[in-house]
Design a protein around this motif. Structure first.
Motif, PDB file in Angstrom:
ATOM      1  N   VAL A 198       0.841  -1.202   0.000  1.00 54.47           N
ATOM      2  CA  VAL A 198       0.000   0.000   0.000  1.00 54.47           C
ATOM      3  C   VAL A 198       0.877   1.253   0.000  1.00 54.47           C
ATOM      4  CG1 VAL A 198      -1.810   1.256   1.223  1.00 54.47           C
ATOM      5  CG2 VAL A 198      -1.853  -1.230   1.184  1.00 54.47           C
ATOM      6  N   ARG A 199       1.931   1.242   0.847  1.00 55.21           N
ATOM      7  CA  ARG A 199       2.873   2.391   0.888  1.00 55.21           C
ATOM      8  C   ARG A 199       3.530   2.584  -0.472  1.00 55.21           C
ATOM      9  NH1 ARG A 199       2.440   6.414   4.112  1.00 55.21           N
ATOM     10  NH2 ARG A 199       0.960   5.531   5.553  1.00 55.21           N
ATOM     11  N   MET A 202       1.304   4.300  -2.723  1.00 51.03           N
ATOM     12  CA  MET A 202       1.216   5.726  -2.387  1.00 51.03           C
ATOM     13  C   MET A 202       2.408   6.489  -2.963  1.00 51.03           C
ATOM     14  SD  MET A 202       0.072   5.777   1.553  1.00 51.03           S
ATOM     15  CE  MET A 202      -1.496   5.136   2.118  1.00 51.03           C
ATOM     16  N   ASP A 230       2.271   9.739  -0.197  1.00 49.15           N
ATOM     17  CA  ASP A 230       2.342   8.946   1.041  1.00 49.15           C
ATOM     18  C   ASP A 230       2.564   9.799   2.285  1.00 49.15           C
ATOM     19  OD1 ASP A 230       4.968   9.420   0.135  1.00 49.15           O
ATOM     20  OD2 ASP A 230       5.716   7.813   1.429  1.00 49.15           O
ATOM     21  N   TRP A 233      -0.755  10.413   4.147  1.00 45.80           N
ATOM     22  CA  TRP A 233      -1.602   9.298   4.572  1.00 45.80           C
ATOM     23  C   TRP A 233      -0.998   8.604   5.785  1.00 45.80           C
ATOM     24  CZ3 TRP A 233      -6.202   7.661   2.251  1.00 45.80           C
ATOM     25  CH2 TRP A 233      -6.526   8.326   1.080  1.00 45.80           C
ATOM     26  N   ARG A 235      -0.748   5.758   8.796  1.00 46.54           N
ATOM     27  CA  ARG A 235      -0.888   4.310   8.690  1.00 46.54           C
ATOM     28  C   ARG A 235      -2.346   3.867   8.831  1.00 46.54           C
ATOM     29  NH1 ARG A 235       0.746   0.277  12.426  1.00 46.54           N
ATOM     30  NH2 ARG A 235       1.120  -1.590  11.185  1.00 46.54           N
ATOM     31  N   GLU A 238      -4.370   3.573   5.614  1.00 45.98           N
ATOM     32  CA  GLU A 238      -3.875   2.776   4.485  1.00 45.98           C
ATOM     33  C   GLU A 238      -4.991   1.980   3.816  1.00 45.98           C
ATOM     34  OE1 GLU A 238      -0.571   0.383   5.691  1.00 45.98           O
ATOM     35  OE2 GLU A 238       0.792   2.096   5.763  1.00 45.98           O
TER      36      GLU A 238
END
Ligand code: ADP
Length: 543
Positions: A198-199, A202, A230, A233, A235, A238
């Motif tokens: 997910v990171r 981003m 990122d 956003w 954690r 996420e």
């Protein structure tokens, strides 16, 4: 082709002015082609001497009505610059090009791209002006519409009290295409197995434009905000980011969710995040995101919820009080009657000549009153025990997924990251969907609350489900302080609580629901600390 035409006009074909009867005779080879354009010839006083079918079509005037008329008066021509300047240019350079506006026979305005050429006689004296015109009204109108809608878009983009971002995710699109090429079709499953992805997604999504409101909301200059998303956003959001990508990939038109965002100074705020994927933008890897600060709204909502909870609590306490009073009242009467009848029967039996019939009648009344008291107690019991589950087909996976939106706020507020790991082959079982969701919510909220304890650094909540030994096994695993082994048995007892404001009813209700479904519930220590609440639900053997 236009170029060729231009040249032929510039060199002025022979006979053109001598033979203006018909356009086809004037320019035989180009005749039919030129008819698509509006060609006219004027003398130096602007009187029309030649008028082709293209002109008839464009201006709605037959040749007879046009010849010998003053062209500019007839067509109400409006020029981009004064006509004197145009004529001066025509005399010096021999040609002019520009857009003019004219009115046709039926009163409509048309925009015409006109090219003029000056023809001179053998001695070099100017003789006449030749014009080739093309109707560009529709093109101009379309351009104007685009300009207006762009202007409107910029206005909305800048002026709304919403932070707008334009994102470029072309890099991410390449990564996703590569995954697909490797045979990875289910993005959700891929994310569940690779939480770090997910990171990565981003980092591959870039902010390419922001509006004024974004600068205020995130606290920086435009340049500060441009670049990978990122940074904004935390954690705990996420899952929302991942869901928005899944929505785009599965061709939804838009996506909306509440999420926390991080400002440039590191502080976080609650926002409503909306993302739209216009079809015409997707191919160039662009999307538009809107972020609305809802901190104040949530604060008001929280206060309201708290007030409601307190009210409900107060109502429950008073109901319990009222119930106790009415139980006492109802049961007191038969008890008093039993005592009175008992005393009476003792008296009947204590006589020198005991009256057995009276004693028997008094004892019968005691039995009747005892029965009445027992009926009252069972009525109250029936009232307080929960109704039996309403059994129906329950798809386990969807049931678990449906619960997550209900706890999302709670997760975000406590900075807890939720991970769902559901086996793809979860079956449909027989059960009461609402009651099973109640079990899940109870376990998840307990887990969130447990991770609020001081000293808990990582707040991860995992809900896992799979099939084991003919039953569905659902696990709710947290990274909280865990449950000491000696207390593991007590938790499921009614009124057992370690919370200042707890009721101690949650787990006991979970237990009765799971057992009414033929399952079992227990708690184990989780790997790496925390606790794992597990329950089973039998899978029906017949399909
Ligand atoms: P309540 O939440 O009102 O206390 P519950 O029956 O839901 O009632 O929970 C009973 C007790 O079990 C809690 O007070 C807490 O001590 C313990 N407990 C429940 N869930 C967890 C958990 N995930 N981690 C640690 N302790 C827990």
């Amino acid at each position: 082709m236009t170029q060729g035409l231009d040249v032929s006009l510039a060199v002025s074909p022979p006979n053109l002015s001598d033979d203006l009867g018909t356009s086809t005779r004037a320019i035989p080879a180009l005749g039919p082609l030129l008819d698509a354009d509006a060609i006219q010839v004027r003398d130096l006083a602007d009187r029309i001497t030649f008028w082709n079918p293209g002109c008839e079509g464009l201006y709605g005037l037959p040749r007879g009505a046009a010849l010998a008329q003053d062209a500019h008066a007839l067509l109400e021509t409006r020029f981009p610059t004064p006509i004197e300047e145009i004529k001066a240019q025509l005399l010096t350079e021999g040609r002019w090009e520009g857009e003019v506006t004219r009115t046709t026979a039926d009163g409509t305005e048309v925009v015409v791209a006109a090219r003029w050429a000056l023809r001179r006689d053998a001695s070099g004296a100017p003789v006449e002006i030749l014009e080739i015109g093309r109707d560009i009204t529709a093109a101009r109108r379309a351009e104007e519409n685009i300009r207006r809608s762009e202007y409107r878009f910029r206005n909305v983009f800048q002026a709304m009290a919403v932070s707008f971002w334009e994102l470029d995710f072309s890099q991410l699109a390449v990564t996703l295409a590569e995954l697909r090429a490797q045979g990875i079709k289910d993005l959700n499953a891929h994310i569940a197995q690779n939480p770090g992805f997910v990171r990565e997604m981003m980092r591959q999504s870039q902010v390419v434009d922001v509006n004024e409101k974004s600068l205020q909301l995130f606290g920086g200059t435009r340049e500060d905000l441009l670049g990978p998303v990122d940074r904004f956003w935390p954690r705990s959001s996420e899952a929302v980011f991942a869901a928005s990508v899944v929505a785009a990939v599965t061709r939804q038109s838009h996506y909306e969710a509440e999420a926390k965002f991080r400002k440039l100074d590191g502080s976080e705020f609650d926002a409503l995040f909306t993302c739209c994927y216009p079809r015409e933008h997707l191919p160039r890897g662009a999307t538009l995101v809107g972020i609305i600060d809802i901190t104040d709204r949530l604060r008001a909502q929280d206060a309201l919820q708290k007030a409601q909870a307190e009210l409900a609590h107060a109502a429950r306490v008073s109901t319990l009080g009222e119930l106790t009073a009415s139980i006492a009242h109802e049961v007191n009467q038969p008890l008093a009657a039993i005592v009175t009848n008992g005393e009476a029967s003792l008296r009947w039996l204590g006589r020198t000549e005991p009256d057995l019939d009276e004693a028997r009648a008094a004892i019968q009344r005691m039995i009747d009153e005892g029965q009445r008291a027992s009926d009252i107690i069972s009525r109250i019991r029936a009232m307080s025990t929960k109704s039996a589950p309403e059994m129906a087909d329950v798809p386990v996976g969807a049931t678990i997924e449906d619960v997550t939106p209900l706890v999302r706020r709670e997760l975000a507020r406590h900075d807890v990251v939720l991970r769902l790991a559901l086996a793809p082959d979860l079956p449909v079982i027989r059960g009461d969907r609402v009651q099973l969701q109640q079990v899940l919510i109870n376990l998840m909220v307990n887990a969130i609350q447990a991770m609020e304890q001081p000293g808990v650094s990582r707040r991860d909540l995992t809900v896992r489900a799979g099939v084991q030994d003919g039953a569905v096994l659902v696990e709710v695993v947290d990274t909280g302080p865990g449950v000491p082994a000696e207390r593991a048995g007590q938790l499921f007892n009614a009124f057992y609580t370690t919370k200042a404001t707890g009721m101690g009813m949650g787990l006991s209700i979970c237990k009765s629901i799971v057992e009414a479904h033929g399952g079992r519930i227990w708690v184990d220590p989780a790997e790496g600390g925390g606790s794992a609440f597990r329950f089973t639900l039998p899978v029906p053997t017949t399909a």
